[in-house]
Design an enzyme around this catalytic site. Structure first.
Site, short mmCIF file in Angstrom:
data_model
loop_
_atom_site.label_atom_id
_atom_site.label_comp_id
_atom_site.label_asym_id
_atom_site.label_seq_id
_atom_site.Cartn_x
_atom_site.Cartn_y
_atom_site.Cartn_z
N ASP A 1 -32.86 29.41 -11.60
CA ASP A 1 -32.78 30.31 -10.46
C ASP A 1 -33.73 31.49 -10.55
OD1 ASP A 1 -31.08 31.51 -12.55
OD2 ASP A 1 -30.51 32.94 -11.00
N ASP B 1 -33.88 33.28 -16.15
CA ASP B 1 -33.11 32.62 -17.21
C ASP B 1 -33.25 31.11 -17.06
OD1 ASP B 1 -31.57 32.00 -14.99
OD2 ASP B 1 -30.15 33.62 -15.33
N TYR C 1 -23.09 34.64 -9.83
CA TYR C 1 -23.20 34.34 -8.41
C TYR C 1 -21.80 34.26 -7.82
CZ TYR C 1 -28.20 33.62 -8.77
OH TYR C 1 -29.56 33.82 -8.95
N GLU D 1 -36.81 41.28 -11.64
CA GLU D 1 -36.59 39.85 -11.83
C GLU D 1 -36.84 39.16 -10.50
OE1 GLU D 1 -33.36 36.84 -13.98
OE2 GLU D 1 -32.69 38.81 -13.25
#
Length: 582
Positions: free
Chosen positions: A154, A157, A306, A553
């Protein structure tokens, strides 16, 4: 201004001239009568003196009339200015869309699509453009005896989170359906469809039976304690499934939406694949709707990463895409009747389109239907439901537009819509994409404007807002900071991204030893092209640092929206979108 008489004392204008509308006679004075009235003053006044008094009286009268006319004219001018200002507000002039060129947006489109190559998991194709990326996580799913290789990480990571991954594919498919011709002209269509297929191939693998779907691979808590390249992963990667006893409506319905949207993307070029996707989409939606439960509640370990705020929006989202893909009126009835009334939150603002909340996307998607190809339905529920979606989409645009009376007021000085500190740019980019879609829907339908509390805004005004959000990402902001990695020169150099921060020099860094690169003060050795970082805070401060994931990020879903936004803006005059996708 002289309106009474001349210097020789003759009456001007007779008895009927002047400004009688103000209740004032403007005839000449009777000098003899005036003398008679003043006769009691004394006999010392000469005739010349009396005449001078008459003339002075006439002059005073003329001055009063002139002053009154000046006041009347000034009031008229002021009133006219009020009407002009009101007219200006009611009918806004077409504003310039952007200071950037088509070439800027084409470059941004190309870069945004490259980020999906950066994020690919599994066995990479020989055409992989990044030498620092290689095959990874080739045993995914083996703990449950299934093949779950492929898919996308995603962000920075190495977890494959099903909810944001499916949303990435849905948004990118939507962009291809609207702007595929532009992507083709810029030689980017194959990159877009390749990224979509990389996700949908994985979703097919994850959907092992009608009521079993794998929604995540990797232990996020453990993964976030490691800093290593995905090619050198040395920690267990468990896989997690949804089923009838462990349901998760959001992920199943979003995955149904992704496959339904992608089915239309591949309908012409690969009909068999399109049919396969549609079969999975129908089954997944049925599973999502039959076993209604939030995956965040049934699987609480996802909450720090999430966490879902509810599944109702995903049900409407999935059914909407299935209606477009199948033409089956049962899906349209689903979103316009009881479920629409219960879940759609018509006329409620603000609404922010994201991997978690699809309602704004549903409003725009179904407003498209009402604008471009309204169904020939005698069902009053369908008709009124679509009208509600259209009016709510109008209101959403009014919320976006900075000059609207109902404009959302949290924006940076540079004009970026701002809602949250973590991944703040996601909201601006997604809002820009919805606005761009909607401006093109209105233009294609030849709708000249929408009304925001009485003020009218054109499709061009809405497009200008979309460009403002895109341009902010591309460096048109008070910081002169670019937030799209690889674009220009002043882009983030220390992206919070494991693979980008560790050199591919033959040295294997483990879960722990890789942190030497997390703490390094030098720029990343690898450029994760196309990543859109989290961006600034509301006060327009931003720090390019690896240990600042809130701002630095990048995630696939924001790049997907950026790709669509850049594609649509690459056509300077706006795009006449297809009336239907069938």
């Amino acid at each position: 201004m002289m309106t009474g008489g001349s210097r020789d004392g003759r009456a001007a204008g007779g008895g009927g001239g002047g400004v009688g509308s103000f209740g004032m006679a403007v005839g000449g004075y009777d000098e003899k009568a005036l003398r008679a009235q003043r006769g009691g003053r004394g006999g010392g006044e000469t005739e010349d003196e009396e005449l001078e008094e008459v003339r002075n009286a006439r002059r005073a009268r003329n001055c009063r009339i002139a002053c009154l006319l000046v006041l009347v004219i000034a009031a008229g001018i002021a009133l006219a200015l009020v009407f002009v200002e009101r007219a200006r507000k009611k009918h806004h002039e077409v504003t310039p869309v952007s200071t950037l060129s088509v070439a800027n947006y084409t470059t941004a489109l190309q870069l945004a699509l490259q980020f999906f190559d950066v994020q690919k998991s599994g066995k990479l194709p020989s055409s992989n453009p990044f030498s620092w990326r290689g095959d990874s996580c080739l045993s995914d799913g083996s703990d449950n005896g299934v093949n779950l290789t492929g898919g996308l990480f995603d962000a920075g990571d190495h977890i494959k989170f099903g909810l944001p991954m499916a949303f990435t594919a849905t948004v990118l498919s939507w962009s291809v359906l609207e702007y595929g011709s532009i992507m083709s002209q810029t030689q980017q269509l194959s990159a877009a469809t390749d990224a979509i297929r990389w996700v949908t191939d994985y979703l097919i693998k994850a959907h092992v039976s009608s009521d079993v779907f794998y929604f995540q691979v990797g232990d996020a808590a453990a993964d976030h304690k490691c800093w290593e390249r995905p090619e050198n992963n040395d920690i267990p990667r468990p896989s997690y499934q949804l089923n009838a006893t462990n349901p998760g409506t959001e992920v199943a319905a979003e995955s149904a939406a992704a496959m339904a949207a992608a089915a239309m993307v591949f309908r012409t070029t690969d009909p068999a694949y399109s049919s396969t996707l549609l079969t999975h989409a129908k089954q997944l939606f049925q599973f999502a709707d039959t076993y209604r439960a939030s995956y965040s509640i049934t699987n609480p370990f996802v909450q720090p990463f999430y966490n879902s705020t509810g599944y109702e929006d995903e049900l409407l989202w999935g059914a909407s895409w299935l209606y477009y893909a199948t033409g089956n009126s049962s899906y349209l009835n689903y979103v316009t009747s009881e479920n629409g009334a219960a879940f759609a939150k018509w006329q409620q603002y603000p609404s922010w389109f994201s991997w978690d909340d699809k309602l704004a996307g549903v409003q725009v998607l179904l407003a498209r239907l009402q604008l471009l190809s309204p169904p020939q339905s005698t069902d009053n529920g369908v008709t009124s439901g679509l009208q509600n979606y259209k009016s709510t989409a109008d209101g959403l645009m009014c919320n976006f537009l900075p000059q609207s009376p109902s404009a959302y007021n949290e924006r940076t000085k540079g004009g970026l819509i701002w809602v949250q500190e973590w991944d703040g740019l996601q909201v601006g980019v997604n809002s820009g994409l919805l606005a761009l879609f909607y401006s093109d829907y209105l233009a294609t339908a030849k709708v000249s404007s929408i009304s925001c509390s009485g003020d009218n805004f054109s499709p061009q005004d809405i497009r200008s807002f979309a460009a403002l959000q895109a341009d902010y990402v591309l460096g048109v902001n008070p910081l002169n900071q670019i937030f799209l990695v690889g674009y220009g020169s002043n882009y983030p150099k220390m992206l919070h991204h494991r693979g980008a921060s560790i050199p591919n020099d033959g040295t294997v860094y483990s879960c722990d030893s890789g942190y030497v690169w997390y703490h390094a003060t030098t720029p990343n050795p690898n450029v994760a092209s196309g990543g859109v970082v989290g961006g600034p805070f509301l006060n327009e401060t931003y720090t390019d640092a690896r240990d600042n994931p809130a701002q630095n990020e990048a995630a696939t879903y924001t790049s997907a929206s950026m790709a669509g936004l850049a594609a649509g803006l690459s056509n300077a005059g706006g795009t006449k979108v297809p009336l239907s996708w069938t």
